[in-house]
Design an enzyme around this catalytic site. Structure first.
Site, PDB file in Angstrom:
ATOM      1  N   PHE A 147       0.861  -1.183   0.000  1.00 38.62           N
ATOM      2  CA  PHE A 147       0.000   0.000   0.000  1.00 38.62           C
ATOM      3  C   PHE A 147       0.894   1.229   0.000  1.00 38.62           C
ATOM      4  O   PHE A 147       1.641   1.466   0.947  1.00 38.62           O
ATOM      5  CB  PHE A 147      -0.956   0.052   1.199  1.00 38.62           C
ATOM      6  N   ASP A 232       9.312   2.978   2.166  1.00 37.19           N
ATOM      7  CA  ASP A 232       8.106   3.738   2.475  1.00 37.19           C
ATOM      8  C   ASP A 232       7.782   3.531   3.952  1.00 37.19           C
ATOM      9  O   ASP A 232       7.241   2.502   4.344  1.00 37.19           O
ATOM     10  CB  ASP A 232       6.948   3.290   1.580  1.00 37.19           C
ATOM     11  N   LYS A 261       2.134  10.921   7.349  1.00 41.73           N
ATOM     12  CA  LYS A 261       1.259  10.649   8.491  1.00 41.73           C
ATOM     13  C   LYS A 261       1.703  11.370   9.772  1.00 41.73           C
ATOM     14  O   LYS A 261       1.423  12.545   9.911  1.00 41.73           O
ATOM     15  CB  LYS A 261       1.116   9.130   8.666  1.00 41.73           C
TER      16      LYS A 261
END
Ligand SMILES: *Cc1c(COP(=O)(O)O)cnc(C)c1O
Length: 406
Positions: A147, A232, A261
Site C-alpha cells: 500500500f 516507504d 502521516k
C-alpha cells in the site's frame, strides 16, 4: 474535555452525509466531535479509546500540547508563502529531519501519496541521469500486497483489485514480486531497475513483518545491483515500532526514505522524501514542486514532531507498551484470536472468522468504547497513540477478550 458543542445527534449527522459525501469510505458509525491524548468523544459525549490513531498520523496523541503550541505560534505569524519565496521555518525543518534520519536532503510534500509519487520521479530521473538507463525504460520493483497510496500511478502497481479496478489505463514501468522473498527480488532486478520500493512492514496488508534479514538483504541487493532502495515508512516510521524507523531494527539505511502521516502531528498533512545528496540532486528548479509543500505551518509542526522524537521518549514508550500489547495478544490466541503480528505499538490481529468479521469485531469494540479498524476480512489493526498508558492498553485488551469470547 468539556461538554459536546453540537446539537445534531450522531445518527442525524451520519444520515446527512449520505447524499452529499462521496461513498469511498465505510466508516464505523461513530461521529467524533473532540479529542485529547488517546481519547475521542462523540457528539453525544460518549468517550472512546482511539486504538487506530489516524492510521499512525496521531502517534503523539490527539492535540499533543507541544505540537498544538507550535502550530498556534506559527498561525499567529506566517502560514503560507509558496516556494516562490523562502520562509524562515524550512531550513530548520529540513536540517532536523535529515539529522533524525541520517540522510542528507529533504523534499517537503504534503500527503503520503505525493511523497511516493515524488520518489518515483526522483528514482526515474536518477536512473536516466546517473545510472544511464535508456530513456523511458526505467523500472521500479515493488512488493505484492503493497500500500503506497491512491493516485493513478500508485494504484498501477497495487495488487488490490478493489483499489485498481475501473481506474486504468495504468502507468507502466513497475514489476511486482512477492514480499519477503529475496530470491524473487533478485530475479526481478536488472540493468533497467531504478529502485526497489517497499514498506519495511506492510501496514494495510495486515502489519506483515518480514523475516529478520530481509531488509538487510534488500539493502545488499540494491547496492550490488546499483539501484536505489526506497523505504516507504509513511506508516511504520516515526516511533510506531519502538524505534524511530522500522529499518532501524536491522540497522539499515535506505537511499530514499518516505515519511508522512505522523510527521504532521495529527494537525496538518506533512510528508517528505528524504534522500542521499547525489540522489536528490537530480531535481533542478521547475522539475517538481508543490504549492503547499514546505509551507511554514507544516515546517513548524514537522520540526516540533522531530523535537519530540529526538528525546527518544516516544520510541521507548512504544517499545515498552509494545510488550504489554504482545503479551495481551498472546493470551488471546485460541480465545478468538488465531494469530497476530506485532512490533512496538502496532499489531495486526487475525480473528477466528467463526467469531465474526473484522468489521463486526470493530463494531462490537466500538460499543465497548474502543475504536479500531479492520483490514482485509478477519484482521483488525491495533495502533494506539504512543502516549497510551499501559492501563489503557490493558483495558482495550480486556474489551477485545470480552467481544471475542461473548
Ligand atoms: C497511508 C500510506 C500512504 C499514503 O498516504 P496518504 O497521506 O494517505 O496519501 C503511503 N504509504 C503508506 C505505507 C501508507 O501507510
Amino acid at each position: 474535555m468539556t461538554a459536546p458543542v453540537r446539537t445534531e445527534s450522531s445518527a442525524e449527522l451520519i444520515r446527512a452525509e449520505e447524499p452529499v459525501l462521496a461513498h469511498n469510505y465505510h466508516p464505523l458509525p461513530v461521529v467524533v466531535a473532540r479529542a485529547e491524548g488517546a481519547w475521542v468523544e462523540d457528539v453525544e459525549g460518549r468517550r472512546y479509546l482511539d486504538m487506530l490513531a489516524g492510521y499512525s498520523a496521531l502517534n503523539f496523541g490527539h492535540r499533543n500540547p507541544a505540537l498544538i503550541e507550535a502550530a498556534h505560534r506559527q498561525l499567529d505569524r506566517l502560514t503560507l508563502t509558496s516556494r516562490a519565496f523562502h520562509n524562515d521555518r524550512l531550513a530548520e525543518f529540513a536540517a532536523s529531519l535529515a539529522e533524525l534520519t541520517g540522510l542528507d536532503m529533504v523534499l517537503p510534500m504534503n500527503t503520503g501519496a505525493e511523497a511516493v509519487e515524488s520518489a518515483v520521479k526522483v528514482a526515474r530521473k536518477w536512473a536516466y541521469e546517473v545510472k544511464g538507463v535508456p530513456a523511458d525504460r526505467a523500472t521500479i520493483v515493488v512488493a505484492a500486497d503493497n500500500f503506497h497510496g491512491r493516485t493513478t500511478t500508485i494504484v498501477s502497481f497495487s495488487t488490490d483489485e478493489t483499489a485498481r479496478a475501473g481506474f486504468g489505463p495504468f502507468t507502466p514501468g513497475f514489476r511486482v514480486v512477492p514480499y519477503n522473498d529475496l530470491a524473487a527480488l533478485e530475479a526481478a532486478v536488472d540493468e533497467t531497475t531504478a529502485a526497489v520500493l517497499i514498506e519495511p512492514i506492510q501496514g494495510e496488508a495486515g502489519v506483515i513483518i518480514p523475516d529478520e534479514g530481509y531488509l538487510t538483504g534488500v539493502r545488499d541487493l540494491t547496492r550490488r545491483a546499483g539501484c536505489l532502495f526506497i523505504a516507504d515508512e509513511i506508516q511504520s516510521g516515526l516511533g510506531r515500532t519502538g524505534r524511530t524507523l522500522a529499518v532501524d531494527h536491522e540497522g539499515v539505511v535506505p537511499d530514499v526514505l518516505l515519511l508522512g502521516k505522523a510527521l504532521g502531528g495529527g494537525i496538518v498533512p506533512v510528508s517528505a522524501v528524504v534522500a542521499r545528496r547525489e540522489v536528490m540532486e537530480v531535481l533542478k528548479p521547475g522539475e517538481h514542486g508543490s504549492t503547499f509543500g514546505g509551507n511554514p505551518l507544516a515546517a513548524a509542526v514537522g520540526s516540533a514532531v522531530v523535537d519530540l522524537l529526538r528525546t527518544g521518549e516516544f520510541q521507548r514508550r512504544a517499545a515498552e507498551s509494545g510488550v504489554v500489547l504482545r503479551e495481551g495478544l498472546e493470551a488471546l490466541v485460541g480465545k478468538g484470536v488465531v494469530g497476530f503480528r506485532a512490533r512496538g505499538l502496532w499489531a495486526g490481529v487475525d480473528v477466528d472468522p467463526a467469531v465474526g468479521t473484522g468489521r463486526e469485531i470493530s463494531e462490537r469494540l466500538m460499543r465497548e468504547g474502543i475504536l479500531v479498524k479492520d483490514t482485509h476480512g478477519s484482521t483488525i489493526r491495533i495502533a494506539p497513540p504512543l502516549t497510551v498508558t499501559e492501563e489503557e492498553l490493558r483495558s482495550a485488551l480486556g474489551a477485545l477478550e470480552k467481544v471475542l469470547t461473548a
